[in-house]
Design an enzyme around this catalytic site. Structure first.
Site, PDB file in Angstrom:
ATOM      1  N   THR A 105       0.853  -1.190   0.000  1.00 33.50           N
ATOM      2  CA  THR A 105       0.000   0.000   0.000  1.00 33.50           C
ATOM      3  C   THR A 105       0.887   1.237   0.000  1.00 33.50           C
ATOM      4  O   THR A 105       1.897   1.272   0.714  1.00 33.50           O
ATOM      5  CB  THR A 105      -0.979   0.095   1.184  1.00 33.50           C
ATOM      6  N   ILE A 106       0.491   2.211  -0.791  1.00 34.29           N
ATOM      7  CA  ILE A 106       1.244   3.459  -0.751  1.00 34.29           C
ATOM      8  C   ILE A 106       1.061   4.147   0.601  1.00 34.29           C
ATOM      9  O   ILE A 106       1.873   4.967   0.990  1.00 34.29           O
ATOM     10  CB  ILE A 106       0.830   4.435  -1.888  1.00 34.29           C
ATOM     11  N   ASP A 107      -0.024   3.796   1.310  1.00 36.11           N
ATOM     12  CA  ASP A 107      -0.336   4.496   2.569  1.00 36.11           C
ATOM     13  C   ASP A 107       0.590   4.104   3.723  1.00 36.11           C
ATOM     14  O   ASP A 107       0.639   4.798   4.727  1.00 36.11           O
ATOM     15  CB  ASP A 107      -1.780   4.216   2.983  1.00 36.11           C
ATOM     16  N   ARG A 140       1.382  33.200  -2.980  1.00 36.39           N
ATOM     17  CA  ARG A 140       0.159  32.446  -2.699  1.00 36.39           C
ATOM     18  C   ARG A 140       0.346  31.413  -1.589  1.00 36.39           C
ATOM     19  O   ARG A 140       1.459  31.007  -1.285  1.00 36.39           O
ATOM     20  CB  ARG A 140      -0.259  31.664  -3.955  1.00 36.39           C
ATOM     21  N   GLU A 152      -5.811  13.458   2.688  1.00 35.52           N
ATOM     22  CA  GLU A 152      -7.225  13.484   2.269  1.00 35.52           C
ATOM     23  C   GLU A 152      -8.172  13.183   3.429  1.00 35.52           C
ATOM     24  O   GLU A 152      -9.324  13.618   3.420  1.00 35.52           O
ATOM     25  CB  GLU A 152      -7.461  12.497   1.120  1.00 35.52           C
ATOM     26  N   GLN A 209       0.037   9.659  -7.354  1.00 36.10           N
ATOM     27  CA  GLN A 209       0.895   9.094  -6.305  1.00 36.10           C
ATOM     28  C   GLN A 209       1.001   7.577  -6.402  1.00 36.10           C
ATOM     29  O   GLN A 209       1.873   6.957  -5.812  1.00 36.10           O
ATOM     30  CB  GLN A 209       0.338   9.454  -4.918  1.00 36.10           C
ATOM     31  N   ARG A 210       0.074   6.960  -7.114  1.00 32.96           N
ATOM     32  CA  ARG A 210       0.051   5.494  -7.201  1.00 32.96           C
ATOM     33  C   ARG A 210       0.588   4.974  -8.526  1.00 32.96           C
ATOM     34  O   ARG A 210       0.764   3.768  -8.688  1.00 32.96           O
ATOM     35  CB  ARG A 210      -1.394   5.009  -7.053  1.00 32.96           C
TER      36      ARG A 210
HETATM   37  O1  F6P Z   1      -5.430   2.595  -0.077  1.00 32.48           O
HETATM   38  C1  F6P Z   1      -4.626   3.296  -0.956  1.00 32.48           C
HETATM   39  C2  F6P Z   1      -5.337   4.479  -1.514  1.00 32.48           C
HETATM   40  O2  F6P Z   1      -4.416   4.943  -2.422  1.00 32.48           O
HETATM   41  C3  F6P Z   1      -5.786   5.556  -0.542  1.00 32.48           C
HETATM   42  O3  F6P Z   1      -4.799   6.396  -0.071  1.00 32.48           O
HETATM   43  C4  F6P Z   1      -6.816   6.270  -1.363  1.00 32.48           C
HETATM   44  O4  F6P Z   1      -7.757   6.939  -0.599  1.00 32.48           O
HETATM   45  C5  F6P Z   1      -7.473   5.136  -2.059  1.00 32.48           C
HETATM   46  O5  F6P Z   1      -6.493   4.148  -2.230  1.00 32.48           O
HETATM   47  C6  F6P Z   1      -8.129   5.519  -3.349  1.00 32.48           C
HETATM   48  O6  F6P Z   1      -8.561   4.375  -3.979  1.00 32.48           O
HETATM   49  P1  F6P Z   1      -9.463   4.260  -5.264  1.00 32.48           P
HETATM   50  O7  F6P Z   1      -8.632   3.528  -6.242  1.00 32.48           O
HETATM   51  O8  F6P Z   1     -10.644   3.474  -4.846  1.00 32.48           O
HETATM   52  O9  F6P Z   1      -9.804   5.630  -5.731  1.00 32.48           O
END
Ligand code: F6P
Length: 341
Positions: A125-127, A162, A222, A274-275
């Site tokens: 997971t990126i998280d 800004r 977020e 980010q992913r």
């Molecule tokens: O769980 C990883 C994540 O990248 C979260 O940080 C993010 O809120 C979520 O996935 C978004 O996922 P989806 O692909 O459902 O938009």
């Protein structure tokens, strides 16, 4: 052995590197046949799978996403699959399963394992919010992307005097925001673990401008929340997979700061950038090591375990230890981040 491998949940840089590593270690060293299951647990349920060989994984080390596809699956479907897991595995002819995914995937993997399916988990997971492992691959890449964005926002923010509010991923945990915020020298770092006071954020920015600084960068996760009794803000509903939806805090924050400060403020939502894309060197190595150890775990019969990084070593750890709670940012880490503002 015939080992099934699947990638489930949100994608993440490094998934392909794990698949490549599983194929290399499994086929070269153990003579295994690796069966790639398509679209996560959905492919298991629908018997969609194909053998993957050396040729199929050439060039995968650097490729983002997952060649197997991924999907989120409703909880009822998972429950059905767990009850029918022996038959589903028999249909694909697999002796064991390597499930690569985040907290939801590992929770499902544990259910399958408890039901008797030989499963080994690989955390992604990126998280970076999976407990019992020091890190997950994908996180370092996400932090790099977010840090670069902050660096870039600084020059445009300064040109226009800004406030830039950059919203980063992290629904319940603020690891990306904390790390990229510190690396990029953001002036405010707002994480879900520590509700924020909008007035205090505005005062901090005002103070900066009073000291002659010409811009401010606020990094907000977020899932960040205002302190109760301050700004009224509701996060989204629960989606059909049972996950709370997020989004909007960055835009709202920019609007409120503009009103409070009388200065221009702009929201920047980094979202899925980010992913995406190629994993960093660190993530490639961690993903490769996880794949290697997952295959070894299968051959040791360490089912119901997942590959976890502790310091520099990889330990096979009961999946249960990784899914009891999310790994959140502890208070001593916010304090350190405040010290550099
Ligand atoms: O769980 C990883 C994540 O990248 C979260 O940080 C993010 O809120 C979520 O996935 C978004 O996922 P989806 O692909 O459902 O938009």
């Amino acid at each position: 052995m015939r080992i099934g491998v699947l990638t489930s949940g949100g994608d993440c840089p490094g998934l392909n590197a794990v698949i490549r590593s599983v194929v290399h270690r499994g086929t070269d060293v153990h003579g295994d046949e690796i069966i790639g299951i398509e679209d996560g647990f959905l492919g298991l349920i629908e018997s969609r799978a194909r053998p993957i060989s050396h040729d199929d994984v050439t060039g995968l080390l650097t490729l983002g996403g997952t060649i197997l596809g991924s999907a989120r699956v409703q909880r009822e479907k998972i429950r059905w699959a767990v009850e029918n897991s022996a038959e589903l595995a028999a249909r694909l002819g697999i002796d064991a399963l390597i499930a690569i995914g985040g907290e939801g995937t590992l929770t499902a993997a544990k259910l399958f394992s408890d039901a008797g399916l030989p499963v080994v988990g690989v955390p992604k997971t990126i998280d970076n919010d999976i407990d019992a492992t020091d890190a997950t691959f994908g996180f370092d890449t996400a932090v790099h992307v977010a840090t670069e964005a902050i660096d870039r926002l600084k020059t445009t923010a300064e040109s226009h005097q800004r406030v830039m509010v950059v919203e980063l991923m992290g629904r319940h945990t603020g690891w990306i925001t904390l790390t990229a915020g510190m690396a990029g020298g953001a002036h405010g770092i707002l994480v879900p673990e520590k509700p924020f006071d909008i007035e205090a954020v505005a005062r901090m920015i005002e103070d900066r401008f009073r000291r002659g600084k010409k811009f401010a960068i606020i990094a907000v996760a977020e899932g960040a929340q205002p302190l109760p009794g301050t700004l009224r803000f509701e996060h989204g509903e629960v989606d059909r997979f049972g996950h709370q939806t997020f989004g909007g805090i960055g835009t709202r924050l920019a609007l409120e700061l503009e009103n409070l400060l009388g200065k221009e403020a702009r929201p920047v939502i980094l979202g899925h950038t980010q992913r995406g894309g190629t994993p960093t060197a660190l993530d490639r190595v961690l993903a490769t090591r996880f794949g290697w150890h997952a295959v070894e775990a299968v051959h040791q019969g360490a089912f119901g375990h997942f590959t976890a990084l502790r310091h520099t070593e990889i330990h096979l750890t009961p999946i249960a230890d990784g899914v009891v709670r999310l790994k959140t940012v502890p208070p001593d880490r916010w304090i350190e981040s405040e010290a550099v503002l």
